[in-house]
Design an enzyme around this catalytic site. Structure first.
Site, short mmCIF file in Angstrom:
data_model
loop_
_atom_site.label_atom_id
_atom_site.label_comp_id
_atom_site.label_asym_id
_atom_site.label_seq_id
_atom_site.Cartn_x
_atom_site.Cartn_y
_atom_site.Cartn_z
N ASP A 456 -11.18 -20.37 -26.95
CA ASP A 456 -11.00 -20.79 -28.32
C ASP A 456 -11.54 -19.63 -29.17
O ASP A 456 -12.29 -18.81 -28.67
CB ASP A 456 -11.82 -22.07 -28.51
CG ASP A 456 -12.01 -22.44 -29.95
OD1 ASP A 456 -10.99 -22.58 -30.62
OD2 ASP A 456 -13.15 -22.59 -30.38
N ASP A 654 -15.47 -24.87 -27.94
CA ASP A 654 -16.50 -25.48 -28.73
C ASP A 654 -16.65 -26.91 -28.19
O ASP A 654 -15.67 -27.64 -28.12
CB ASP A 654 -15.92 -25.42 -30.15
CG ASP A 654 -16.82 -25.98 -31.18
OD1 ASP A 654 -17.36 -27.06 -30.94
OD2 ASP A 654 -16.95 -25.33 -32.22
N ASP A 658 -13.36 -29.06 -29.35
CA ASP A 658 -12.29 -28.82 -28.39
C ASP A 658 -12.33 -29.77 -27.20
O ASP A 658 -11.80 -29.45 -26.14
CB ASP A 658 -12.39 -27.37 -27.87
CG ASP A 658 -12.13 -26.36 -28.97
OD1 ASP A 658 -11.22 -26.60 -29.77
OD2 ASP A 658 -12.85 -25.35 -29.02
#
Ligand code: ADP
Ligand code: MG
Length: 757
Positions: A456, A654, A658
């Protein structure tokens, strides 16, 4: 056996009802979901992987028990049950009934049990060693004497003396082998101790028979030596195992018992209070060299703290008024006054411990496979030694028994079942010291085997410390007002953008334009009502849905390279665009380069705009990236990369934002910053702010898997060479004892190479 054990239980356990008391449960039980509770226990009496199996099977059969996991290396058990159906005291009673003891887990108790185990093992070892030396003294003349030199009555006397000396060795030193073998047989299963008990028992009884009848061979020297070497091996193995586990335990012990609390801040008088009594809001004094007992914020003093236990970072971190301090860190400069924010089970340290316990009580598939192999192995072994015995009986009946015993003993698959748990336990501890917290049993294996790493962007490859670089407003829109609206919308949001815009952390009344009914859309933005009309802040697509037209040229062009742009808009009208910059996380580039040299593919999946993602990808040298993805898009993208499970994908993201995509990947790594640690469901949590910790973690995971392979290979190789030798009659029982102990020990020693310090 259970009867006598029950008597030996500590008073608090006899009164098991106490365990159902909520106050008592507070320190080791937590609620998980509707009516379900989860406890962390420590089991005493676990001596082999078969015991683990037995406890799991037995407890899992109780109605209301949802899950149980016992870890062989740490002796820790995690039990989850439905409090409406079964009580904790009933679970504990069930464990007692099969001859084990369960205690609520605490580090001190675990240490005590370790000590008790060591002491009793030493005594058994001492008796066996003493018996062995005496028996050797009597056996030696027999070996040295030439034919006819020793009269029959002297030889008989020696035999009787040896018999008497061997009795305590067999009945006391070797007792645990018999107890466990008996327990296994009663439960119709084959454990490690069945062949050992058979070997020792058969050799001892045959020798007794020979002594009483005055004919045939005696093996008292072999029996005592075998028991001695076996106990030696197990003792050393136990020491090594306890040493490996101690690292995990240390975490529980760092918090001091008492602390100094200001009677009334800022008055400078302090009282000493037990740490358990501290409450959020108290102001405490922490002197240099002391450990901070809970999480809080510095209100006075300038100092440095060592947070290595919590983050793996050994450099001291500066602390001054306003800095956050975490329980478990050590104050190393000058005294600090700290206002506590979270105490007890809600601290970061408690969350870390919880995650570690979860890992410690889960058994990876690798271990389960080895255990299954081991029990088949034992069956094959018993059959093999029976066949060997039968063949020898027809060839040379005099030697049949000891060949049989040697085969039984030499190939006991202890090393086989130790190979994996030993390596994983040591590695988990070493990883935690790097700031890489493994919270699931399969994580180490998967981390080393991942063929693709997906990252990410915001808050993962970058720090997520955003700063407002530029703002543009649509014609006729007052810029200051637009910023006010943006901040009000972002009030209480956890996203890095909220902090970058300077939004208040919690929703406060008054100030700025009043926003009602805030709703946040993960990976999109936030919507709220301004004077009854919906208004949105977020990425172009999310805001565009509300506005109903494309972003005008004047707002859309970015002035700051690589900046994240968020838009503000309402129905039919774009209001403003904000550009925020972020910085790369230290070590991100290192990690990506490291992965690429190992031929691991790297992908960036981000919800941010194309330009911002491309800039980060270019800085890191990543070609494969996608921008503007919703959480669902990210999830689908990872599914596609997995290629039907053919490719092991690791997702680094995260922890809170996420969650779905992290859950999708075979192994997930989440950033452990922030206070939401306890909510983190990832397989690995990165407590260190620096990505290089993950790089080292991956390298260590790879080494761990290599060590596990070596161990398994060694265990198999040993057994496959030792068995034919023993069958051929070239191995005496005491040699077999040494061989078996040494092979287990080697496996544990090999695992200890994974220690970081
Ligand atoms: P990444 O995948 O890079 O970590 P996120 O999925 O967290 O990014 O967010 C994707 C995009 O959604 C952000 O770049 C931003 O434009 C928008 N967004 C998400 N949450 C918010 C928010 N609270 N405020 C404004 N914009 C947001
Ligand atoms: Mg993110």
């Amino acid at each position: 056996m259970p009867e006598s054990r029950r008597e030996a239980l500590p008073a608090e356990l006899q009164e098991v009802g106490l365990f159902d008391h909520v106050d008592f449960q507070r320190s080791f039980v937590r609620s998980v979901g509707e009516g379900e509770r989860e406890a962390s226990l420590i089991l005493e009496g676990i001596t082999c992987s078969a015991c683990v199996w037995l406890n799991e099977q037995h407890v899992a059969r109780l109605p209301g028990v949802k899950a149980i996991d016992v870890n062989y290396a740490t002796r820790r058990a995690r039990v989850r049950w439905d409090d409406g159906v079964v009580r904790l005291s009933e679970i504990l009673a069930a464990i007692q009934a099969i001859g084990y003891r369960a205690y609520p887990y605490d580090a001190e108790r675990s240490e005590q049990i370790g000590q008790r185990e060591r002491r009793s093992a030493l005594w058994r070892l001492f008796v066996a060693g003493f018996g062995m030396m005496q028996v050797m003294m009597y056996a030696l003349p027999g070996y040295l004497a030439k034919d006819g030199e020793m009269t029959a009555d002297i030889a008989g006397l020696m035999r009787w003396a040896s018999l008497v000396l061997t009795i305590p060795v067999v009945t006391y030193s070797a007792a645990p082998f018999f107890q466990r073998a008996w327990r296994d047989i009663k439960l119709r299963r084959l454990g490690m101790d069945v062949p050992v008990a058979l070997g020792v028992g058969a050799a001892f009884l045959a020798s007794c028979w020979a002594t009483v009848t005055g004919g045939g061979e005696v093996y008292f020297d072999s029996v005592t030596m075998f028991v001695f070497f076996l106990l030696c091996g197990r003792f050393l193995e136990m020491l090594a195992r306890q040493r490996a586990v101690r690292g995990v335990e240390e975490l529980g012990k760092v918090i001091p018992a008492v602390s100094e609390r200001y009677l009334q801040w800022p008055q400078s008088e302090c009282e000493r209070v037990p740490v358990m009594k501290l409450l959020a809001g108290d102001v405490i004094r922490v002197r240099p060299g002391e450990v901070v007992p809970a999480d809080g914020v510095v209100v006075e003093g300038q100092s440095e703290a060592n947070e290595s236990l919590l983050t793996g970072e050994s450099r001291p971190v500066a602390k001054g008024p306003g800095s956050e301090v975490t329980g478990g860190s050590i104050n190393i400069g000058s005294p600090l006054a700290i206002r506590l924010e979270r105490v007890g089970e809600s601290t970061r340290l408690a969350a870390i411990r919880l995650l570690m316990e979860r890992a410690a009580s889960e058994r990876p598939r690798l271990v389960e496979a080895a255990d299954r192999v081991a029990s088949w192995f034992i069956l094959a072994l018993l059959v093999l030694s029976a066949i060997t015995g039968a063949i020898w009986l027809s060839v040379d009946p005099g030697r049949a028994l000891w060949v049989c015993v040697s085969v039984l003993v030499v190939s006991c698959p202890c090393a086989l079942s130790l190979a994996t748990p030993a390596a994983l336990t040591v590695a988990t501890d070493s990883l935690a010291r790097l700031g890489v917290l493994v919270t699931r049993g399969h994580a180490i294996e998967a981390l080393s085997g991942a063929r693709r790493f997906v990252f990410d962007k915001t808050g993962t490859l970058t720090m997520g410390l955003m700063a407002l670089a530029d703002q543009r407003s649509a014609p006729g829109v007052e810029p200051a007002w637009a910023l006010q609206v943006a901040r009000s919308l972002e009030e209480g949001s956890e996203h890095a953008i909220a902090a970058g815009l300077g939004a208040p952390v919690s929703v406060v009344k008054g100030g700025g334009p009043a926003i009602q009914q805030r709703r946040s859309f993960t990976g999109g933005g936030v919507e709220g009502l301004l004077d009854g009309k919906p208004v949105r802040i977020g990425n172009a697509q999310f805001v565009g849905e509300l506005v109903g037209c494309r972003v005008p040229e004047s707002l859309g062009t970015t002035s700051t390279a690589g900046a994240t742009t968020v838009f503000l808009g309402m129905k039919g009208q774009w209001l403003a665009a904000f550009q925020l910059t972020d910085t790369l996380r230290p070590g991100s580039a290192d990690l990506v380069a490291f992965l690429q040299t190992r031929h691991v593919a790297v992908t960036i999946l981000s919800g941010d705009g194309e330009a911002a993602v491309a800039a980060v990808a270019k800085d890191l040298g990543v070609n494969d990236f996608a921008a503007g993805l919703s959480p669902q898009d990210k999830h689908d993208a990872v599914t596609k990369l997995q290629d039907g499970g053919q490719c092991v994908v690791a997702m680094v993201g995260d922890g809170v934002n996420d969650a779905p995509v992290l859950a999708r990947a075979q192994v997930s790594v989440a950033m452990g910053g922030g206070t939401a640690l306890a909510r983190n469901q990832a397989d690995v949590v990165l407590l260190n702010e620096d990505m290089r910790a993950l790089k080292r973690g991956i390298a260590l995971a790879t080494r761990t898997v290599a060590v596990t392979r070596q161990n398994l290979w060694w265990a198999f190789a040993y057994n496959f060479t030792a068995i034919p030798l023993a069958m051929a009659g070239w191995v005496t029982p005491w040699m077999a004892g040494i061989g078996m102990s040494a092979s287990s020990l080697l496996v544990v020693m090999n695992a200890l190479r994974l220690r970081s310090r």
